[in-house]
Design a protein around this motif. Structure first.
Motif, PDB file in Angstrom:
ATOM      1  N   ASP A   1      17.798   4.824  24.099  1.00  0.00           N
ATOM      2  CA  ASP A   1      16.599   4.648  23.266  1.00  0.00           C
ATOM      3  C   ASP A   1      15.588   3.758  23.991  1.00  0.00           C
ATOM      4  O   ASP A   1      14.396   4.051  24.039  1.00  0.00           O
ATOM      5  N   LEU A   2      16.081   2.683  24.586  1.00  0.00           N
ATOM      6  CA  LEU A   2      15.178   1.748  25.257  1.00  0.00           C
ATOM      7  C   LEU A   2      14.624   2.361  26.538  1.00  0.00           C
ATOM      8  O   LEU A   2      13.476   2.124  26.907  1.00  0.00           O
ATOM      9  N   TYR A   3      15.448   3.169  27.206  1.00  0.00           N
ATOM     10  CA  TYR A   3      15.039   3.759  28.482  1.00  0.00           C
ATOM     11  C   TYR A   3      13.866   4.728  28.291  1.00  0.00           C
ATOM     12  O   TYR A   3      13.081   4.952  29.199  1.00  0.00           O
ATOM     13  N   ARG A   4      13.772   5.290  27.111  1.00  0.00           N
ATOM     14  CA  ARG A   4      12.679   6.247  26.852  1.00  0.00           C
ATOM     15  C   ARG A   4      11.342   5.551  26.605  1.00  0.00           C
ATOM     16  O   ARG A   4      10.329   6.200  26.417  1.00  0.00           O
ATOM     17  N   ARG A   5      11.334   4.255  26.567  1.00  0.00           N
ATOM     18  CA  ARG A   5      10.098   3.530  26.229  1.00  0.00           C
ATOM     19  C   ARG A   5       9.191   3.337  27.433  1.00  0.00           C
ATOM     20  O   ARG A   5       9.524   3.734  28.540  1.00  0.00           O
ATOM     21  N   ASP A   6       8.040   2.704  27.177  1.00  0.00           N
ATOM     22  CA  ASP A   6       7.012   2.701  28.223  1.00  0.00           C
ATOM     23  C   ASP A   6       7.202   1.638  29.318  1.00  0.00           C
ATOM     24  O   ASP A   6       7.251   1.962  30.493  1.00  0.00           O
ATOM     25  N   PHE A   7       7.293   0.362  28.928  1.00  0.00           N
ATOM     26  CA  PHE A   7       7.346  -0.699  29.937  1.00  0.00           C
ATOM     27  C   PHE A   7       8.576  -1.564  29.725  1.00  0.00           C
ATOM     28  O   PHE A   7       9.072  -1.665  28.601  1.00  0.00           O
TER      29      PHE A   7
END
Ligand code: CTP
Length: 398
Positions: free
Chosen positions: A101-107
């Motif tokens: 989930d976190l890996y799909r985020r922007d920065f």
């Protein structure tokens, strides 16, 4: 507590994203985003059962928005377990769902989480070196396809970097330039571009953001008509002054700052060019109409004010000229005419004349025997004019 509730349901619960970032940066933030390893919608339902309030589910995205009785909004998302097939007969790997989930985020700085589950409550989850980046004050994407996945992140990079005083990392900077070179921006729908532009224009330093967008050739990529020309930059600079001045007056309601900046960004365009920009940004008929009308009214009001000043009209005339113009239009007029008497008069209207309230109403006119009818409006208007010109008392002076 959300973590305990999650435990009852057998879910791990995390607070993620901007909230965690802003706690570390000591920035105020009231938007709470939760990620649930389990069923986010079931969790939201349980939360409102336990704490009151209401929720709205979006089954397609497995998300829900909870509004607690205090008015606090909580976004709940679902992290699913994902299985990754590796080539060459390596076994399928199960990755922790919060990590995916976190890996799909922007920065990196937006990819932090904090455990809320009772057994690990308060533990920071930092898979991608976000704490180090916060310490070094650098904005970095999580992977090289980030801007391909979502080009609006280019604008977000500029927004966050200006807001927090972070530099954009070297690799991230190269990826932005590459994305612009390959016109990723052209693929974006007008509504998404407009939304990002609005967010930029609501920041504390929109002009700095726009300059950065200009340096990356992003404004021209949105539409060549939006290029940051020197005259526009001057108007934008004045808008920044006027908005900051007006914010300090604490007059409610506060204006929609983005609109005043947007008017400045479109200054120098004729109606036809403005319509072209509106099309590119996918304005609804209503938004296009509203802003076009506002632009026309601003022009007419400016003309009226010049005439009024020329023939030295009474203050009441200034009042009636300005009254129909929304405050955003008035602020733009001030920014557009710095160092001219017109600026002074608009500011007089905004700070003093506008607040003058009449003590009498239609009922008072009725009380002295004037029959109700269309005359009321014109009588009240004349009385108001007289109050403004200083012939009668008014509430603001009492
Ligand atoms: N996000 C993303 N890509 C986007 C938009 C959002 O990866 N194009 C992710 C980010 O990780 C962000 C989260 O979704 O932290 C929530 O988005 P948003 O509410 O826009 O981010 P905030 O960081 O809370 O921004 P702001 O402080 O401006 O509200």
């Amino acid at each position: 507590n959300a973590g305990k509730l999650g435990q009852k349901l057998g879910y791990a619960v995390y607070v993620v994203g901007g909230f965690v970032r802003d706690v570390l940066l000591k920035h105020p933030n009231t938007d709470v985003d939760l990620v649930v390893e389990g069923d986010g919608i079931a969790f939201a339902a349980a939360m409102t059962r336990e704490m009151g309030g209401r929720y709205k589910a979006h089954p397609k995205f497995k998300t829900a928005v909870v509004v607690l009785p205090s008015g606090q909004r909580v976004d709940v998302a679902t992290a699913r377990l994902e299985y990754y097939e590796y080539p060459a007969a390596l076994p399928t790997v199960e990755l922790s769902s919060i990590k995916m989930d976190l890996y799909r985020r922007d920065f990196t700085v937006n990819a932090l989480a904090v455990h809320l589950s009772p057994d690990r409550y308060g533990e920071l989850v930092d898979f991608f070196g976000a704490q180090r980046d916060i310490k070094d004050r650098v904005l970095r994407v999580l992977h090289s396809l980030s801007f391909v996945e979502d080009p609006t992140r280019i604008v977000r990079a500029i927004r966050f970097s200006e807001r927090f005083g972070f530099r954009i990392g070297g690799q991230t900077d190269r990826l932005i330039k590459n994305a612009v070179r390959h016109s990723f921006f052209h693929r974006l729908s007008g509504s998404r571009v407009f939304h990002e532009l609005q967010l930029i224009l609501e920041e504390k330093t929109p002009l700095a953001c726009l300059r950065r967008m200009h340096d990356y050739k992003l404004l021209a990529a949105i539409h060549p008509l939006l290029a940051l020309t020197p005259p526009r930059e001057t108007v934008l600079m004045e808008v920044e002054n006027v908005i900051n001045w007006y914010r300090l007056l604490y007059i409610e309601p506060q204006p929609q700052a983005w609109l005043v900046y947007f008017l400045a960004l479109c200054s120098g365009m004729d109606a036809e060019q403005f319509a072209v920009v509106g099309k590119r940004l996918n304005f609804s008929k209503r938004t296009a109409g509203d802003i076009a009308t506002l632009r026309m009214r601003i022009r007419e009001t400016a003309q009226g004010l010049f005439n009024w000043e020329y023939h030295k009209g009474p203050l009441s005339e200034l009042y009636f000229l300005m009254e129909p113009l929304p405050v955003e239009g008035a602020l733009f007029l001030m920014a557009r005419n710095p160092r001219e008497p017109l600026q002074k008069y608009v500011s007089l209207y905004l700070t003093t004349l506008r607040g003058k309230r009449l003590e009498i109403t239609g009922n008072d006119l009725k009380g002295i025997g004037i029959a109700p009818g269309p005359d009321y409006t014109s009588i009240l208007r004349r009385v108001r004019g007289s109050v403004i010109d200083g012939h009668a008392p008014c509430r603001a002076e009492q």
